[in-house]
Design an enzyme around this catalytic site. Structure first.
Site, PDB file in Angstrom:
ATOM      1  CG  ASN A  92       5.893 -10.748  -1.604  1.00 39.12           C
ATOM      2  OD1 ASN A  92       6.511 -10.721  -0.550  1.00 39.12           O
ATOM      3  ND2 ASN A  92       5.338  -9.657  -2.135  1.00 39.12           N
ATOM      4  N   PRO A  94       0.442   0.799  -8.852  1.00 40.80           N
ATOM      5  CG  PRO A  94      -0.184   2.472  -7.358  1.00 40.80           C
ATOM      6  CD  PRO A  94      -0.599   1.137  -7.881  1.00 40.80           C
TER       7      PRO A  94
END
Ligand code: PMT
Length: 402
Positions: free
Chosen positions: A211, A306
């Protein structure tokens, strides 16, 4: 006891009759253990000679932006970094206006623009000049940017008038500076764990999903925590930034690596700040060799990573846990849902996309906690980080009082 031991004060002196009081100010600052570097404007030199300050500070006084000799000793950017605090005393109406306008046309204005240290102004001017709407507007702008005002005091003025505009006395300025540093030292002895930057999720040996996080927000927080006296561990994804000196730095690449690094440290941390933009998904299968181009559509199967933040907050002895929320819409609702859903102590929410949040040097935050909220309007990430760290210290100490 030395209240300012080892504190590095960059004292900017501008043109005003109160400049003569700064000789006493320098003496008192040094008496309290501070290192003092004086920078004078041209106007200041009409009132006091640099030699006076040189004798009292024990350092050559800086006067020029472009001086080969002075720059060879310590460049102006280096000097801006050197300072733990910039105190401008007296701060004239003209200097306040130039600072508010963002000018960098002499040494002192340039130092103020280049520093990330707190800037405090001790205004000194005629009462009408202080009350003038132009000065009021400039002061308002500077306060919004986080500049601190010491004074002015009200009383008799050198020009014969009476009212607000007197510079605080040297003793009062030393006291105000001591309080400022005490505020700055509010996390001394606390361990602060910070994540920053993006993660990279492997597709194959040459490609990854990532990102647009540059790490600037997380690195600014790292510096703010160090400035607040904390011991800081920075767990960082791949970014092109120099880590702040003084932090312990752990470099990671993927979300799983970041999780392992965070969980290895979280037990010892007093405060955890999750500024990293962790990928929510990784590829379900890592291709061992480069995926070959074919004519048809390529489908990648993704599996959830996670949630590191939620895992830390769920630890039996969880640190004071601060999450970030990066949203493109409904900032308040999404942030509050994350605050409650992940059982966080605080969440700092920013709008991202369309030139906001990511990559930029500035940011704006909406900060929420149980029973409170605060807006931090658009400012340099360094400034926003300092303001957020103050809020975190407030809430952290409040929680630990009980
Ligand atoms: O790096 P910059 O260019 O300076 O940009 C700063 C920033 C926009 C990246 C930063 O201010 C920011 O918002 N960071 C969090 C980005 C993010 O991942 O937001 P989120 O809403 O998707 O995640 C919420 C929180 O959960 C975050 O604290 C994140 O670190 C954490 N998280 C997310 C996913 C995951 N698997 N584990 C996590 O711990």
């Amino acid at each position: 006891m030395y209240n300012l031991a080892n504190k590095r004060v960059l004292l900017g002196v501008t043109g005003g009759i109160a400049a003569y009081k700064c000789a006493e100010l320098v003496r008192r600052l040094r008496e309290q253990g501070a290192e003092v570097q004086v920078a004078m404007t041209r106007g200041a030199r009409e009132f006091v000679t640099p030699l006076t300050f040189q004798a009292l500070s024990g350092r050559p006084v800086r006067t020029e932006l472009f001086s080969n000799e002075a720059e060879a000793a310590m460049g102006h950017i280096e000097l801006a970094r050197w300072a733990d605090c910039v105190l401008v005393a007296p701060a004239s109406a003209n200097f306040i206006a130039r600072l508010a306008a963002g000018l960098a046309d002499d040494l002192l204005t340039t130092l103020c623009l280049a520093t990330t240290a707190p800037i405090a102004l001790a205004p000194a001017m005629n009462v009408q000049m202080w009350n003038n709407p132009a000065t009021s507007a400039n002061v308002r702008v500077l306060k919004e940017r986080g500049v601190i005002l010491f004074g002015p005091a009200t009383g008799d003025q050198a020009c014969g008038e009476t009212g607000p505009g007197r510079m605080l006395e040297p003793g009062q300025l030393v006291e105000a500076l001591t309080l400022l540093f005490q505020r700055e030292d509010r996390l001394r002895g606390q361990c602060v764990l910070i994540t920053a930057g993006p993660t990279q999720e492997t597709i194959d040996p040459v490609r990854y999903i990532s990102n647009r996080s540059s790490g600037r927000m997380g690195y600014a927080l790292c510096k703010a925590a160090l400035n607040a006296g904390a011991e800081v561990t920075l767990i960082t994804g791949p970014v092109a930034l120099e880590p702040p000196a003084g932090a312990r730095v752990v470099q990671v690449r993927t979300a799983l690596e970041m999780r392992d690094a965070v969980m290895a440290e979280a037990g010892q941390a007093d405060i955890y700040i999750a500024a990293a933009a962790v990928a929510d998904y990784r590829c379900a299968e890592d291709a061992a060799t480069k995926i070959k181009k074919t004519a048809g559509i390529l489908t990648l199967r993704l599996t959830p990573n996670p949630d590191i933040l939620a895992e830390v907050a769920a630890l039996p002895r969880a640190p004071f846990t601060v999450g970030f929320a990066a949203e493109t819409e409904s900032l308040r609702e999404h942030a509050k849902a994350k605050l409650a859903g992940k059982h966080l102590d605080m969440i700092a929410a920013n709008l991202v996309g369309e030139g906001k949040g990511f990559e930029r040097p500035d940011n704006a935050l909406e900060v929420y906690w149980q029973g409170g909220e605060r807006s931090l309007p658009l400012a340099a990430k360094e400034r926003i980080a300092t303001q957020l760290m103050e809020l975190i210290a407030d809430r952290y100490h409040e929680k630990n009082k009980n």
